[in-house]
Design an enzyme around this catalytic site. Structure first.
Site, PDB file in Angstrom:
ATOM      1  N   ASP A   1       0.775  -1.142   0.029  1.00 44.43           N
ATOM      2  CA  ASP A   1       0.016  -0.073   0.074  1.00 44.43           C
ATOM      3  C   ASP A   1       0.883   1.180   0.031  1.00 44.43           C
ATOM      4  O   ASP A   1       1.700   1.216   0.901  1.00 44.43           O
ATOM      5  CB  ASP A   1      -0.873   0.110   1.328  1.00 44.43           C
ATOM      6  CG  ASP A   1      -2.044  -0.935   1.151  1.00 44.43           C
ATOM      7  OD1 ASP A   1      -2.132  -1.645   0.070  1.00 44.43           O
ATOM      8  OD2 ASP A   1      -2.751  -1.069   2.302  1.00 44.43           O
TER       9      ASP A   1
ATOM     10  N   ASP B   1     -13.466  -7.438  -5.896  1.00 49.16           N
ATOM     11  CA  ASP B   1     -13.641  -7.599  -4.555  1.00 49.16           C
ATOM     12  C   ASP B   1     -14.918  -8.107  -4.354  1.00 49.16           C
ATOM     13  O   ASP B   1     -15.931  -7.657  -4.410  1.00 49.16           O
ATOM     14  CB  ASP B   1     -13.386  -6.375  -3.589  1.00 49.16           C
ATOM     15  CG  ASP B   1     -12.161  -5.712  -3.933  1.00 49.16           C
ATOM     16  OD1 ASP B   1     -11.359  -6.212  -4.056  1.00 49.16           O
ATOM     17  OD2 ASP B   1     -12.002  -4.435  -3.752  1.00 49.16           O
TER      18      ASP B   1
END
Length: 251
Positions: A13, A132
């Site tokens: 990230d 997702d």
């Protein structure tokens, strides 16, 4: 779909040009430096690297391009960047900066033509669509905005549409398994293995066996974050374990 050697992909990230949730490797001078971390993963035997840009602002878009330029010059494995990519121009800038693939998520749901346009302009091999998925009563639904919004789309139907529009790969995250370290969703991974484009399984890796299980039900690659970043699993050892268990990997 089953292709060639199975791939191991660490995911980082990145926010405002820095790696967040720092990486806890021994001997890192700067645990937040994407270049140093990317180089380390390159040397450890990762097959690819994935950056998820979680910078919210538009100003941050320039930062990720700079990061990609710096990282790409030191990296010999493919780099995928996802997060906040909304236009053909965004994609173009990242690919020109040196990343190999871009990952589209919410933007692909909101404007599916972006997939077609990107595949036509840059080639399917550059276009990854991130899905997702969360288990619902009678199947799996696609969620966006970090799992906050249910699109009410069936995950596998969306995957087939994405494939027909020209995506070259799908990054499949099981929201139910993500962060729990109890293993990837084998049920979901198995459903997606019926596609003719590769599936990267994500969400739930906790031990070496979990990777083996996901590959055995048809994942082409496995992506994980914290278990690699905090040295719980070393990529070299993971690959040796997989090879010893009959999974074809590049050592």
């Amino acid at each position: 779909m089953n292709h060639f050697a199975k791939r191991i992909i660490p995911c980082l990230d990145v926010k405002d040009g820095r790696v967040v949730k720092g990486v806890n490797f021994v001997g890192l001078v700067d645990a937040g430096d994407p270049v140093e971390i990317a180089k380390r993963y390159n040397d450890e035997g990762a097959d690819e690297l994935c950056f998820l840009d979680i910078t919210a602002s538009h100003l941050g878009r320039d930062t990720i391009v700079d990061v990609v330029k710096k990282v790409a010059s030191k990296l010999f494995i493919p780099l995928t960047v996802g997060g906040g990519i909304r236009t053909i121009d965004d994609i173009s800038r990242l690919l020109n900066a040196g990343c190999d693939k871009v990952s589209l998520n919410s933007s692909a749901i909101k404007d599916p033509n972006l997939i077609d346009e990107a595949a036509k302009k840059f080639g399917s091999q550059c276009v990854v669509v991130a899905i997702d998925a969360k288990k619902i009563e009678n199947g799996y639904s696609v969620f966006i905005n970090g799992g906050r919004i249910d699109t009410k789309k069936d995950a596998f139907s969306w995957a087939k549409e994405v494939e027909s529009r020209g995506a070259g790969e799908i990054l499949l995250t099981s929201m139910d398994n993500d962060g729990v370290k109890q293993g990837f969703s084998l049920e979901l991974t198995k459903i997606f293995s019926a596609l003719s484009i590769p599936t990267i399984a994500s969400g739930g890796a906790g031990k070496m066996e979990h990777f083996k299980d996901a590959f055995e039900v048809g994942a082409d690659a496995c992506l994980a974050a914290s278990i690699f970043h905090f040295g719980e699993i070393e990529i070299k050892k993971l690959k040796e374990y997989l090879k010893a268990n009959g999974v074809e990997v590049r050592l």
